[in-house]
Design an enzyme around this catalytic site. Structure first.
Site, short mmCIF file in Angstrom:
data_model
loop_
_atom_site.label_atom_id
_atom_site.label_comp_id
_atom_site.label_asym_id
_atom_site.label_seq_id
_atom_site.Cartn_x
_atom_site.Cartn_y
_atom_site.Cartn_z
N TYR A 31 -3.88 11.18 0.58
CA TYR A 31 -4.13 11.19 -0.50
C TYR A 31 -4.10 12.18 -1.14
CZ TYR A 31 -5.76 6.03 0.38
OH TYR A 31 -5.38 4.67 1.03
N HIS A 63 -4.84 -8.09 1.56
CA HIS A 63 -4.04 -6.88 1.12
C HIS A 63 -3.13 -6.28 2.38
CE1 HIS A 63 -3.69 -2.48 0.04
NE2 HIS A 63 -3.99 -2.04 1.58
N ASP A 111 0.73 -1.27 -0.45
CA ASP A 111 -0.10 -0.26 0.64
C ASP A 111 1.39 1.40 -0.03
OD1 ASP A 111 -3.04 0.44 0.39
OD2 ASP A 111 -2.08 2.32 1.77
#
Length: 413
Positions: free
Chosen positions: A335, A391, A196
């Site tokens: 982000y 994940h 990630d």
């Protein structure tokens, strides 16, 4: 994202205003805060039930009500708080910001130092299960020569690290800070690991290429060829001639881009608007659960009473950490910060030229095919496809993850 133009190392030399001290850290949330959390969970205002039988409208009402019921009555934060406080934790100031990290040294004098970076919606909680096996391999099915010193930092704006008060804390700045941290800890040679955001940061560290960094390992590789990325961004059909593994990766990515990117788009464009998840613990939990389809399905099964790689406590340890540290919005800003410098897609190759090891877990957002991986990383030193895991690999499948790290860096010791 291809931030090569902005990759510049920051100085590691102390200045008059710079504090290089490494300070011990201890966690102790008040009972008032925990009581308030339980009160808010019990007082949740529930929406009507979804109108479909699957999760195509989002996290199911029954999943969230099962989660809230356990959270408000049986969950005990003090257990994970004690686990964390049993580990050596520290804070140090880098580039004007306090960085929190766990640092466990192996008893083996030849241990290989590794810095392991989490992502969103993860935290240092993800890596707790791998600390013992990596630092004390002989007590955990390994050999003395498998030993690691492990450093697990909290990203800026996450967990117990400082919350940036100015813009600019993007993956490039974080990668620079991690290099400073490892040097400050006295390491002359080290490796980096991440998935990630942890992959992006580890790869940028590799682009900066400090001589101390021997190589990196990723469980969410950036390998998508330019033509494939272009077709995916246009929503087109898969090109002809793809192998079975390439076709599988294409289908996974196509689903993610069309159905799974909502959270990233909102946080990349308008993170400050997410007041609801800072005010409602149930809202925060739902937002965090809705990261990727496979992880969401696994967590739903857990709260339906099934046994999986994660437990109810695992999941709520992580969500509760976000809640108690009030980092729902500050974590989301990463982000937005990345969107300000992004030159390409998150899974586009970044032209990393130092040694890279890749572990592919089948339920990741996409399972990187070897054919793409060997082109993305010219110094590929390890590639393996695992039979299970998604994940949150270190959290969900710690035994596989540990064995992968041991194999990945064996040639670099």
């Amino acid at each position: 994202m291809s931030p090569i133009e902005t990759v510049q190392p920051i100085s590691t030399a102390p200045t008059a205003s710079q504090d290089n001290a490494i300070r011990p850290f201890h966690i102790n949330f008040s009972e008032v805060e925990l009581t308030d959390l339980r009160r808010r969970v019990k007082a949740a205002k529930w929406p009507d039930q979804e109108l479909v039988i699957d999760d195509s409208q989002g996290v199911k009402l029954t999943t969230m009500q099962n989660l809230a019921r356990y959270w408000a009555t049986d969950y005990d934060w003090r257990k994970v708080e004690a686990r964390l406080n049993a580990l050596p934790q520290f804070v140090t100031t880098i580039d004007g910001l306090d960085i929190h990290f766990i640092h466990v040294r192996s008893k083996n004098a030849n241990a290989l130092p590794v810095i392991v970076t989490h992502g969103w919606p993860g935290s240092i909680i993800e890596q707790l299960k791998i600390i013992g096996p990596l630092t004390d391999p002989t007590a955990n099915g390994g050999k003395a020569e498998d030993a690691f010193d492990i450093v697990i930092p909290s990203l800026p704006g996450y967990g117990f690290s400082g919350k940036p008060t100015t813009t600019g804390w993007n993956p490039v700045r974080i990668a620079n800070a991690w290099i400073v941290l490892m040097k400050r800890l006295g390491y002359k040679k080290f490796v980096a690991q991440g998935g990630d955001w942890g992959n992006a940061i580890s790869e940028i560290m590799a682009l900066i290429a400090p001589p101390e960094l021997l190589g990196i390992h990723t469980n969410m590789a950036a390998t998508v060829p330019a033509d494939i990325s272009k077709t995916l961004s246009s929503g087109g059909l898969a090109p002809s001639g793809l192998s079975a593994d390439e076709q599988n990766a294409y289908q996974q990515l196509d689903f993610f881009y069309k159905k799974g990117l909502g959270y990233a788009q909102e946080m990349g464009l308008r993170p400050q608007t997410l007041y609801g998840i800072a005010d409602s613990p149930v809202g925060l939990a739902a937002w965090m659960l809705d990261h990727d389809a496979s992880s969401q399905a696994l967590i739903a099964r857990v709260f339906d009473g099934q046994r999986e790689g994660l437990t109810r406590d695992d999941i709520l340890d992580n969500v509760t950490l976000y809640w108690l540290t009030n980092t729902a919005v500050t974590s989301a800003r990463l982000y937005w910060e990345t969107a300000q410098i992004a030159k390409g897609g998150f899974f586009d190759p970044r032209n990393v030229t130092i040694p890279v090891a890749v572990s592919v877990f089948p339920d990741e957002i996409y399972a990187a095919p070897k054919s793409w991986t060997v082109k993305a990383y010219p110094q590929l030193i390890h590639y393996n496809r695992l039979p299970k895991g998604g994940h949150f690999a270190a959290w969900e499948q710690p035994e596989f993850f540990v064995s992968e790290l041991r194999a990945a860096f064996k040639s670099l010791r």
